[in-house]
Design a protein around this motif. Sequence first.
Motif, mmCIF file in Angstrom:
data_model
loop_
_atom_site.group_PDB
_atom_site.id
_atom_site.type_symbol
_atom_site.label_atom_id
_atom_site.label_comp_id
_atom_site.label_asym_id
_atom_site.label_seq_id
_atom_site.Cartn_x
_atom_site.Cartn_y
_atom_site.Cartn_z
ATOM 1 N N HIS A 10 0.838 -1.196 0.000
ATOM 2 C CA HIS A 10 0.000 0.000 0.000
ATOM 3 C C HIS A 10 0.870 1.241 0.000
ATOM 4 O O HIS A 10 1.953 1.253 0.587
ATOM 5 C CB HIS A 10 -0.918 -0.001 1.222
ATOM 6 N N CYS A 11 0.360 2.266 -0.653
ATOM 7 C CA CYS A 11 1.079 3.534 -0.718
ATOM 8 C C CYS A 11 1.343 4.037 0.697
ATOM 9 O O CYS A 11 0.450 4.070 1.534
ATOM 10 C CB CYS A 11 0.241 4.545 -1.492
ATOM 11 N N ARG A 12 2.581 4.456 0.942
ATOM 12 C CA ARG A 12 2.977 4.924 2.272
ATOM 13 C C ARG A 12 2.342 6.267 2.601
ATOM 14 O O ARG A 12 2.377 6.705 3.742
ATOM 15 C CB ARG A 12 4.496 5.045 2.350
ATOM 16 N N VAL A 13 1.762 6.924 1.577
ATOM 17 C CA VAL A 13 1.165 8.238 1.787
ATOM 18 C C VAL A 13 -0.363 8.161 1.839
ATOM 19 O O VAL A 13 -0.980 8.653 2.777
ATOM 20 C CB VAL A 13 1.616 9.224 0.682
ATOM 21 N N CYS A 14 -0.990 7.523 0.821
ATOM 22 C CA CYS A 14 -2.459 7.578 0.735
ATOM 23 C C CYS A 14 -3.112 6.229 0.981
ATOM 24 O O CYS A 14 -4.336 6.121 0.973
ATOM 25 C CB CYS A 14 -2.892 8.152 -0.606
ATOM 26 N N ASN A 15 -2.289 5.179 1.161
ATOM 27 C CA ASN A 15 -2.772 3.840 1.497
ATOM 28 C C ASN A 15 -3.452 3.093 0.344
ATOM 29 O O ASN A 15 -3.966 1.999 0.530
ATOM 30 C CB ASN A 15 -3.696 3.886 2.732
ATOM 31 N N PHE A 51 4.895 3.416 -8.528
ATOM 32 C CA PHE A 51 4.302 4.732 -8.703
ATOM 33 C C PHE A 51 2.850 4.597 -8.267
ATOM 34 O O PHE A 51 2.136 3.713 -8.741
ATOM 35 C CB PHE A 51 4.399 5.143 -10.171
ATOM 36 N N CYS A 52 2.402 5.436 -7.334
ATOM 37 C CA CYS A 52 1.016 5.346 -6.855
ATOM 38 C C CYS A 52 0.101 6.116 -7.804
ATOM 39 O O CYS A 52 0.233 7.333 -7.945
ATOM 40 C CB CYS A 52 0.896 5.905 -5.440
ATOM 41 N N ASP A 53 -0.806 5.392 -8.449
ATOM 42 C CA ASP A 53 -1.744 6.030 -9.388
ATOM 43 C C ASP A 53 -2.640 7.039 -8.691
ATOM 44 O O ASP A 53 -3.095 8.001 -9.303
ATOM 45 C CB ASP A 53 -2.653 4.976 -10.028
ATOM 46 N N SER A 54 -2.919 6.810 -7.400
ATOM 47 C CA SER A 54 -3.869 7.682 -6.697
ATOM 48 C C SER A 54 -3.270 9.029 -6.313
ATOM 49 O O SER A 54 -3.877 10.062 -6.531
ATOM 50 C CB SER A 54 -4.381 7.013 -5.424
ATOM 51 N N CYS A 55 -2.056 9.017 -5.711
ATOM 52 C CA CYS A 55 -1.502 10.286 -5.224
ATOM 53 C C CYS A 55 -0.230 10.691 -5.952
ATOM 54 O O CYS A 55 0.309 11.763 -5.687
ATOM 55 C CB CYS A 55 -1.269 10.226 -3.713
ATOM 56 N N GLY A 56 0.257 9.831 -6.871
ATOM 57 C CA GLY A 56 1.422 10.205 -7.676
ATOM 58 C C GLY A 56 2.752 10.081 -6.961
ATOM 59 O O GLY A 56 3.755 10.597 -7.448
HETATM 60 ZN ZN LIG Z 1 -0.596 7.135 -2.862
#
Ligand SMILES: [Zn+2]
Length: 414
Positions: A10-15, A51-56
């Motif tokens: 999971h993205c470390r920023v937006c999960n 690369f997180c598609d949600s938060c970049g």
């Molecule tokens: Zn993210």
Amino acid sequence: MTPANGVTRHCRVCNAEIAPFMSFGRMPIANGFLKPEEAATEYFFELAPAFCDSCGMFQLMEQPRPEKMFHEQYAFYSSTSRYMQAHFEAFAHAVINNAIAGRDDPFVVELGSNDGIMLRHFRQCGLRHLGVEPSANVAEVARSQSINTVSAFFDRKLADDIVAEHGRADAILAANVMCHIPDLPGVGAGVQRLLKPDGVFIFEDPYLGDMIAKSSYDQIYDEHVFMFSATSVQRAFAPFELEVVDVMPQITHGGSMRYALAPVGSRPVLKNVGAQLAKEAALGLDRPETYLRFKANCESSRAALMQTLERLRAQGKRVVGYGATSKSTTVTNYCGITSGHVEFISDTTPIKQGRLSPGAHIPVRPYDEFVKKYPDYALLFAWNHAAEIREKETGFIAAGGRWIVYVPEVAIVA
Ligand SMILES: [Zn+2]
């Protein structure tokens, strides 16, 4: 929740769920230069960026636990580099003359303040300051020079403790620190609590846009859990009611960006922020296809570099590595460079001399050995200091030596 260290899905920023777009393979600790007897028990992890598609946000899927990365004997003192001393002096004076100018008894906090390379300028101006430096022996060096420093990791709790003891901060600073901290939201929450409503948070780190444009994949190693863009920074700090109000490109570390953030609506957003966001959109930093193209560029760079090294080996040429950098660990291990290609790596840092490079186990030898008997070619691992180095090594070129470079493209140059 995402674990602070270790492997994440999971993205470390937006999960949001993330998956790696490529793997650089089994990788050792980038700065883990080994004594020969340590080679058999070397630690490896998989170096795979996503690369997180949600938060970049560009980030590593796996980050080794800190105890694997930060050995006391490898403690890095910023102030050993004269070039970085000048850089941080300029950074400090930009803050003093702009961000906190005219304020009554301002208070400045620096995250990851190292040996006080930047804060000493605030102390010299008689300004209230506090450094936060997790490495105890490095913090001690700063304290011995009367630079106020607490040895701790910065989070919500420490932010509250600082506010209770000193009040809120007019400016919070960080340099080459934020991209190392896996719990970025924890830092965001801490900054939100510590910063005055009219305060400013200024940090700089290697810049994703430069890495993509130059295919400088050697920026990717264990310590750099994130590579930031203005776009991803904007999104990462939005939950903490902070917005990017200024961006300032830097030439350090092969291309960095300094970001200024402030509580939403508290300051005018400068025009260059919108321009930078537009530039990033044009470069495709917010699109997954860009990273697939980056992957293809990494693969061609590797093929070209190995073709060059194999050709020189077949011709019986002597090749020496220049600069036992953390970055070189990604290059040697990803490309498969061995001591058959590169006789040794020359480095001026005494603690690295006599050791083996991580993973590839290429011997590291004193700089004198490079000068004593110049090789035919020097592989420029410290490419981010190319201008200074090429100025210094005119004797090498005069003796017929040539540089092998690989950023932005593999080439042999005088
Ligand atoms: Zn993210």
